[in-house]
Write a protein that holds these residues in place. Structure first.
Motif, PDB file in Angstrom:
ATOM      1  N   ARG A  21       0.819  -1.206   0.000  1.00 26.91           N
ATOM      2  CA  ARG A  21       0.000   0.000   0.000  1.00 26.91           C
ATOM      3  C   ARG A  21       0.858   1.264   0.000  1.00 26.91           C
ATOM      4  O   ARG A  21       0.429   2.329  -0.393  1.00 26.91           O
ATOM      5  CB  ARG A  21      -0.919  -0.004   1.213  1.00 26.91           C
ATOM      6  CG  ARG A  21      -2.363   0.192   0.780  1.00 26.91           C
ATOM      7  CD  ARG A  21      -3.315   0.076   1.908  1.00 26.91           C
ATOM      8  NE  ARG A  21      -3.135  -1.178   2.639  1.00 26.91           N
ATOM      9  CZ  ARG A  21      -3.415  -1.289   3.934  1.00 26.91           C
ATOM     10  NH1 ARG A  21      -3.838  -0.248   4.612  1.00 26.91           N
ATOM     11  NH2 ARG A  21      -3.285  -2.455   4.539  1.00 26.91           N
ATOM     12  N   ALA A  66      -4.909   8.082  -8.152  1.00 28.59           N
ATOM     13  CA  ALA A  66      -5.939   7.212  -7.573  1.00 28.59           C
ATOM     14  C   ALA A  66      -5.751   7.113  -6.063  1.00 28.59           C
ATOM     15  O   ALA A  66      -6.720   7.122  -5.306  1.00 28.59           O
ATOM     16  CB  ALA A  66      -5.862   5.827  -8.211  1.00 28.59           C
ATOM     17  N   ALA A  67      -4.489   7.036  -5.634  1.00 32.24           N
ATOM     18  CA  ALA A  67      -4.224   6.944  -4.193  1.00 32.24           C
ATOM     19  C   ALA A  67      -4.787   8.168  -3.478  1.00 32.24           C
ATOM     20  O   ALA A  67      -5.424   8.067  -2.432  1.00 32.24           O
ATOM     21  CB  ALA A  67      -2.724   6.818  -3.936  1.00 32.24           C
ATOM     22  N   ALA A 124      -7.197  10.123  -4.588  1.00 31.00           N
ATOM     23  CA  ALA A 124      -8.658  10.138  -4.692  1.00 31.00           C
ATOM     24  C   ALA A 124      -9.298   9.168  -3.706  1.00 31.00           C
ATOM     25  O   ALA A 124     -10.357   9.435  -3.155  1.00 31.00           O
ATOM     26  CB  ALA A 124      -9.079   9.796  -6.119  1.00 31.00           C
ATOM     27  N   GLU A 125      -8.620   8.057  -3.475  1.00 28.50           N
ATOM     28  CA  GLU A 125      -9.199   7.054  -2.576  1.00 28.50           C
ATOM     29  C   GLU A 125      -8.777   7.271  -1.127  1.00 28.50           C
ATOM     30  O   GLU A 125      -9.103   6.475  -0.260  1.00 28.50           O
ATOM     31  CB  GLU A 125      -8.762   5.648  -3.013  1.00 28.50           C
ATOM     32  CG  GLU A 125      -9.406   5.199  -4.303  1.00 28.50           C
ATOM     33  CD  GLU A 125      -8.626   4.062  -4.959  1.00 28.50           C
ATOM     34  OE1 GLU A 125      -7.702   3.518  -4.316  1.00 28.50           O
ATOM     35  OE2 GLU A 125      -8.944   3.750  -6.123  1.00 28.50           O
ATOM     36  N   GLY A 126      -8.024   8.315  -0.881  1.00 27.71           N
ATOM     37  CA  GLY A 126      -7.585   8.584   0.479  1.00 27.71           C
ATOM     38  C   GLY A 126      -6.582   7.552   0.980  1.00 27.71           C
ATOM     39  O   GLY A 126      -6.521   7.269   2.165  1.00 27.71           O
ATOM     40  N   GLN A 127      -5.799   6.975   0.082  1.00 28.23           N
ATOM     41  CA  GLN A 127      -4.740   6.039   0.486  1.00 28.23           C
ATOM     42  C   GLN A 127      -3.551   6.839   0.993  1.00 28.23           C
ATOM     43  O   GLN A 127      -2.609   7.139   0.255  1.00 28.23           O
ATOM     44  CB  GLN A 127      -4.284   5.197  -0.709  1.00 28.23           C
ATOM     45  CG  GLN A 127      -5.216   4.104  -1.088  1.00 28.23           C
ATOM     46  CD  GLN A 127      -5.028   2.893  -0.186  1.00 28.23           C
ATOM     47  OE1 GLN A 127      -4.285   2.949   0.794  1.00 28.23           O
ATOM     48  NE2 GLN A 127      -5.710   1.811  -0.492  1.00 28.23           N
TER      49      GLN A 127
END
Ligand code: ASP
Length: 428
Positions: free
Chosen positions: A148, A156-157, A159-162
């Motif tokens: 991760r 994307a990370a 946007a996805e809150g990663q």
């Protein structure tokens, strides 16, 4: 107006009190002029949460990049990184041990000397092949976290809150920025510090609405959950609360006093707005902007330290979560009548430590981690259902402890780096 002059944490505290009152009075169905009050609470709460979340990506990125740029040169990075990781691991471990000790003492899963399985309505049977399932679970968790950390797509990370991926990218960007040639290095550094300043200003502005947001979030929880759920799980509930309180008021306070050289009371006062926001949002990620603001402005820690310790801490260092996972897993095991020997308990400690690192700073994230621990012990996932009723209230408390530990880490590390947060005594 007088109220505007009241310190922010008092405003939030008053809002909390009003929210409990309003939530209790309105209940889940109460309405005014045909509008359901719960919907109004939810609207106010979500608006505030959205405003906080909106800040996260640009705030973290600009903060990490500027922070990194200031420590990237020379050997400071390794030193700071080493201290930070040591602090995270030590406090999470202390938290888990505190929880483990208390849950073994109070034994919430045992009622009248019998496993509370039936009393709590659990039906699933124990998996007979417990031992085999246990092996190797720790390494899988670890690999998962590393995967991760390096996201295949940074957009994307974000946007996805990663967060872990975002942080890693920010660290790299900041580090290599220091290696740029001169006119480029200068302009990029200015750009990112300008962005960071603006993000802090927006945070300051959003923070003024905290009392309204807190009111909405808490009134909704009180109106929909109520307190009746606590009764059957009272021993578990109070064990978690006592363990969290012990960790905050004893473990962390001793570290603050003797390693950080600061007064734990002054620290609590400085962090009050962030703690109350963590309590009402149940999300350390959403609280991060306020945590940074409080640690920098109220506790006087440099941006160099906060920008490194806090964003990473909000994702990686979760003392309250680690403690909760451990107490919950032992509680469920007790309820199923599973005898836990030292090796089992050790497995729980390690898995709780690792999963608390991997857990996202969002509401109810622990529940997922607990199913991982249950699987590692061969217990049915249905066990999680047991704690659902009280999870929300405990989530509020453990998130505050998560945030407080990050903030204490920033103060302690700043002190070890020669700063004087909260006017630490020089001889401390
Ligand atoms: N809500 C917690 C946090 O954001 C995570 C968890 O324990 O569920 O820190």
């Amino acid at each position: 107006m007088k109220i505007a002059r009241l310190a922010l944490h008092w405003q939030i505290l008053i809002a909390l009190g009003l929210a409990v009152l309003a939530g209790t009075l309105s209940g889940p169905e109460g309405s005014l002029f045909g509008v359901r009050l719960v919907d109004v609470y939810a609207f106010l709460g979500t608006l505030f949460l959205n405003a906080l979340k909106m800040l996260i990506v640009p705030l973290i990125l600009s903060s990490i990049i500027t922070g990194m740029a200031s420590i990237g040169e020379g050997g400071a990075l390794g030193r700071l990184g080493g201290k930070t990781l040591t602090y995270y691991l030590t406090t999470s471990f202390l938290a888990i041990v505190t929880g483990l000790f208390l849950v073994n003492l109070t034994q919430p899963g045992i009622v009248d000397g019998q496993p509370a399985k039936e009393a709590l309505g659990l039906t699933a049977e124990l998996d007979p092949a417990l031992e085999e399932k246990v092996a190797g679970s720790g390494l899988g968790e670890m690999a998962e976290i590393f995967l991760r950390m390096v996201p295949p797509n940074i957009v994307a990370a974000a946007a996805e809150g990663q967060m872990l991926g975002l942080i890693f990218f920010g660290l790299l960007f900041g580090f290599f920025m220091t290696r740029l040639r001169e006119p480029l290095k200068e302009s990029l550094t200015r750009f990112w510090s300008g962005t960071f300043e603006v993000m802090m200003m927006i945070t300051d502005w959003v923070m003024r609405f905290a009392p309204i947001g807190v009111f909405g979030l808490v009134a909704k929880v009180v109106a929909t959950t109520g307190y009746s759920a606590i009764a059957p799980l009272a021993v578990f509930f109070f064990t978690v609360l006592a363990a969290l309180a012990f960790h905050l008021f004893v473990n962390l306070s001793l570290l603050l006093r003797f390693v950080g050289g600061v007064s734990p009371l002054a620290m609590l006062r400085a962090m009050a707005p962030a703690l109350l926001t963590a309590f009402s949002t149940s999300s350390s990620s959403a609280t991060l902007p306020l945590t940074m603001e409080c640690v920098e402005k109220n506790a006087g820690v440099s941006n160099r330290v906060t920008s490194f310790v806090l964003p990473l801490g909000a994702t990686v260092n979760m003392d309250g979560t680690a403690l909760y996972e451990c107490v919950a897993a032992v509680f469920i095991a007790q309820a199923y009548g599973l005898e836990l020997d030292l090796a089992d308990q050790f497995l729980i400690v390690v898995t709780a430590l690792l999963t608390s690192i991997g857990v996202a700073g969002i509401p109810a994230a622990s529940l997922v981690a607990i199913t991982i621990i249950l699987a590692a012990m061969g217990l049915p996932a249905e066990g999680v259902a047991l704690i659902l009723a009280v999870d929300r209230l405990l989530d509020m408390c453990r998130t505050s402890v998560n945030v407080y530990s990050d903030a204490s880490g920033a103060v302690i590390i700043a002190r070890l780096e020669g700063e004087r947060p909260l006017r630490a005594k020089l001889d401390a």
